[in-house]
Design a protein around this motif. Structure first.
Motif, PDB file in Angstrom:
ATOM      1  N   VAL A 119      -8.132   5.445   0.966  1.00  0.00           N
ATOM      2  CA  VAL A 119      -8.065   3.988   0.799  1.00  0.00           C
ATOM      3  C   VAL A 119      -9.436   3.347   1.030  1.00  0.00           C
ATOM      4  O   VAL A 119      -9.996   2.720   0.139  1.00  0.00           O
ATOM      5  CB  VAL A 119      -7.004   3.364   1.734  1.00  0.00           C
ATOM      6  N   ARG A 174      -8.163  -0.447  -3.282  1.00  0.00           N
ATOM      7  CA  ARG A 174      -7.232   0.621  -3.674  1.00  0.00           C
ATOM      8  C   ARG A 174      -6.550   0.263  -4.990  1.00  0.00           C
ATOM      9  O   ARG A 174      -6.463   1.092  -5.915  1.00  0.00           O
ATOM     10  CB  ARG A 174      -6.190   0.831  -2.569  1.00  0.00           C
ATOM     11  N   ARG A 194      -2.581  11.139   3.920  1.00  0.00           N
ATOM     12  CA  ARG A 194      -1.691  10.118   4.484  1.00  0.00           C
ATOM     13  C   ARG A 194      -1.279   9.057   3.470  1.00  0.00           C
ATOM     14  O   ARG A 194      -0.273   8.376   3.652  1.00  0.00           O
ATOM     15  CB  ARG A 194      -2.374   9.442   5.684  1.00  0.00           C
ATOM     16  N   HIS A 195      -2.059   8.893   2.424  1.00  0.00           N
ATOM     17  CA  HIS A 195      -1.696   7.954   1.348  1.00  0.00           C
ATOM     18  C   HIS A 195      -1.897   8.652   0.001  1.00  0.00           C
ATOM     19  O   HIS A 195      -2.841   8.357  -0.729  1.00  0.00           O
ATOM     20  CB  HIS A 195      -2.541   6.676   1.432  1.00  0.00           C
ATOM     21  N   PRO A 196      -0.996   9.577  -0.332  1.00  0.00           N
ATOM     22  CA  PRO A 196      -1.150  10.300  -1.601  1.00  0.00           C
ATOM     23  C   PRO A 196      -1.141   9.344  -2.789  1.00  0.00           C
ATOM     24  O   PRO A 196      -0.504   8.283  -2.746  1.00  0.00           O
ATOM     25  CB  PRO A 196       0.085  11.211  -1.631  1.00  0.00           C
ATOM     26  N   LEU A 197      -1.838   9.725  -3.838  1.00  0.00           N
ATOM     27  CA  LEU A 197      -1.800   8.897  -5.044  1.00  0.00           C
ATOM     28  C   LEU A 197      -0.362   8.768  -5.534  1.00  0.00           C
ATOM     29  O   LEU A 197       0.393   9.746  -5.529  1.00  0.00           O
ATOM     30  CB  LEU A 197      -2.661   9.502  -6.149  1.00  0.00           C
ATOM     31  N   PRO A 198       0.025   7.585  -5.974  1.00  0.00           N
ATOM     32  CA  PRO A 198       1.394   7.412  -6.471  1.00  0.00           C
ATOM     33  C   PRO A 198       1.615   8.167  -7.771  1.00  0.00           C
ATOM     34  O   PRO A 198       0.672   8.422  -8.526  1.00  0.00           O
ATOM     35  CB  PRO A 198       1.495   5.901  -6.688  1.00  0.00           C
ATOM     36  N   SER A 237      -7.869   8.693   4.246  1.00  0.00           N
ATOM     37  CA  SER A 237      -6.687   8.894   3.400  1.00  0.00           C
ATOM     38  C   SER A 237      -6.884   8.445   1.957  1.00  0.00           C
ATOM     39  O   SER A 237      -5.921   8.364   1.205  1.00  0.00           O
ATOM     40  CB  SER A 237      -5.490   8.134   3.995  1.00  0.00           C
ATOM     41  N   SER A 271       1.049   4.110  -3.145  1.00  0.00           N
ATOM     42  CA  SER A 271       0.967   5.470  -2.618  1.00  0.00           C
ATOM     43  C   SER A 271       2.287   6.182  -2.879  1.00  0.00           C
ATOM     44  O   SER A 271       3.324   5.543  -3.038  1.00  0.00           O
ATOM     45  CB  SER A 271       0.700   5.477  -1.100  1.00  0.00           C
ATOM     46  N   ALA A 324      -9.153  11.659  -3.525  1.00  0.00           N
ATOM     47  CA  ALA A 324      -8.105  10.735  -3.083  1.00  0.00           C
ATOM     48  C   ALA A 324      -7.385  11.221  -1.826  1.00  0.00           C
ATOM     49  O   ALA A 324      -7.020  10.424  -0.965  1.00  0.00           O
ATOM     50  CB  ALA A 324      -7.105  10.490  -4.207  1.00  0.00           C
ATOM     51  N   LEU A 328       0.813  -1.216   0.000  1.00  0.00           N
ATOM     52  CA  LEU A 328       0.000   0.000   0.000  1.00  0.00           C
ATOM     53  C   LEU A 328       0.841   1.259   0.000  1.00  0.00           C
ATOM     54  O   LEU A 328       0.565   2.200  -0.748  1.00  0.00           O
ATOM     55  CB  LEU A 328      -0.937   0.012   1.220  1.00  0.00           C
ATOM     56  N   GLU A 329       1.882   1.298   0.828  1.00  0.00           N
ATOM     57  CA  GLU A 329       2.636   2.535   0.981  1.00  0.00           C
ATOM     58  C   GLU A 329       3.825   2.637   0.027  1.00  0.00           C
ATOM     59  O   GLU A 329       4.170   3.729  -0.408  1.00  0.00           O
ATOM     60  CB  GLU A 329       3.081   2.692   2.441  1.00  0.00           C
TER      61      GLU A 329
END
Length: 281
Positions: free
Chosen positions: A238, A102, A65-69, A236, A56, A259, A51-52
């Motif tokens: 997700v 996600r 906290r989990h920005p789009l990659p 965040s 992300s 997002a 996930l991270e």
């Protein structure tokens, strides 16, 4: 085919050359736990997407906290996992489908249609006696070309502009106490975006943990107008994605994801915060 597929169907796909099974297990606050669980036991042939690290971007001042990659970084991760434009992808986790959703959303956002979430998850898979392994494979890399579907996404400034406007429904996917501002165990401010209604994402699952069918999802959202634009968010970005799937299963077509979600919204000090219940849908 619907967005949700059965464990029996997934079992039949093991070893299929045009299918990639993606293990998306992840534990918030324990970033290595998902990969460790994968290395200990997973569906045969499955690859692991973190996930991270994979799904992300690094956390910054804004973006949540989990920005789009980054699109390029994500396509590299997908290519490395053996996912090409023609690959069928089945994602699973053991968090009710949140992490798998996600990946589902990201692939849809990149223009990839053949992506599904496995019903019930890995715990149910093992309880059913389906095969597992600890063998970690190295898939042959393939090329993935993104065709970004920008209409699936809204940014913070767009949400700002839409506050209070007719024709838009804003859905907060978090648990009710967090939505109402009574508790906030993760983010630095409690409450919700003004005008948002609450639809906890886990209400899309049955008591046994399987996804509700289209008719049951439609009942969850029966008070909403399908002609309105629907914007979904969570903490965040997700756990909002299972609600995006649920809304699609219910027949809604104008569904977008904010997002950055609540953690992005409150990173701007000028943004208003509401508490309590919002009565109007």
């Amino acid at each position: 085919m619907n967005n949700i597929v059965s464990m029996a169907w997934v079992k039949e796909q093991i070893g299929a050359p045009d299918v990639v099974i993606a293990d998306c297990r992840f534990v918030l606050g324990k970033p290595e736990a998902g990969r460790e669980a994968y290395e200990a036991s997973h569906i045969p042939g499955a690859v692991y997407l973190d996930l991270e690290k994979d799904l992300s971007a690094p956390v910054d001042e804004h973006g949540g906290r989990h920005p789009l990659p980054d699109i390029f970084d994500l396509t590299v991760a997908l290519s490395r996992a053996g996912i090409g434009n023609e690959t069928k992808v089945v994602a699973y986790d053991d968090q009710g489908g949140a992490m798998a959703s996600r990946l589902w959303w990201l692939l849809k956002y990149l223009g990839h249609e053949q992506v599904y979430v496995m019903d019930e998850g890995f715990d149910a898979w093992t309880h059913a006696g389906y095969p597992v392994t600890d063998e970690v494979i190295e898939p042959a890399p393939v090329k993935f070309l993104a065709v970004v579907e920008h209409s699936m996404l809204v940014e913070m400034d767009q949400v700002q502009e839409l506050l209070g406007k007719e024709g838009v429904t804003l859905i907060d996917s978090r648990e009710a106490p967090r939505y109402r501002g009574e508790a906030e165990p993760i983010d630095r401010a409690a409450g919700h975006i003004p005008g948002a209604i609450n639809r906890f994402w886990k209400d899309g699952l049955s008591a046994s943990g399987s996804w509700k069918d289209g008719a049951e999802q439609a009942e969850r959202f029966s008070d909403l107008d399908k002609n309105r634009d629907i914007i979904v968010y969570c903490g965040s970005g997700v756990t909002a994605t299972p609600n995006v799937i649920a809304l699609q299963e219910a027949g809604f077509t104008n569904v977008k994801l904010y997002a950055g979600s609540w953690s992005d919204w409150i990173s701007y000090s000028e943004n208003p915060v509401a508490t309590g219940d919002e009565k109007k849908a």
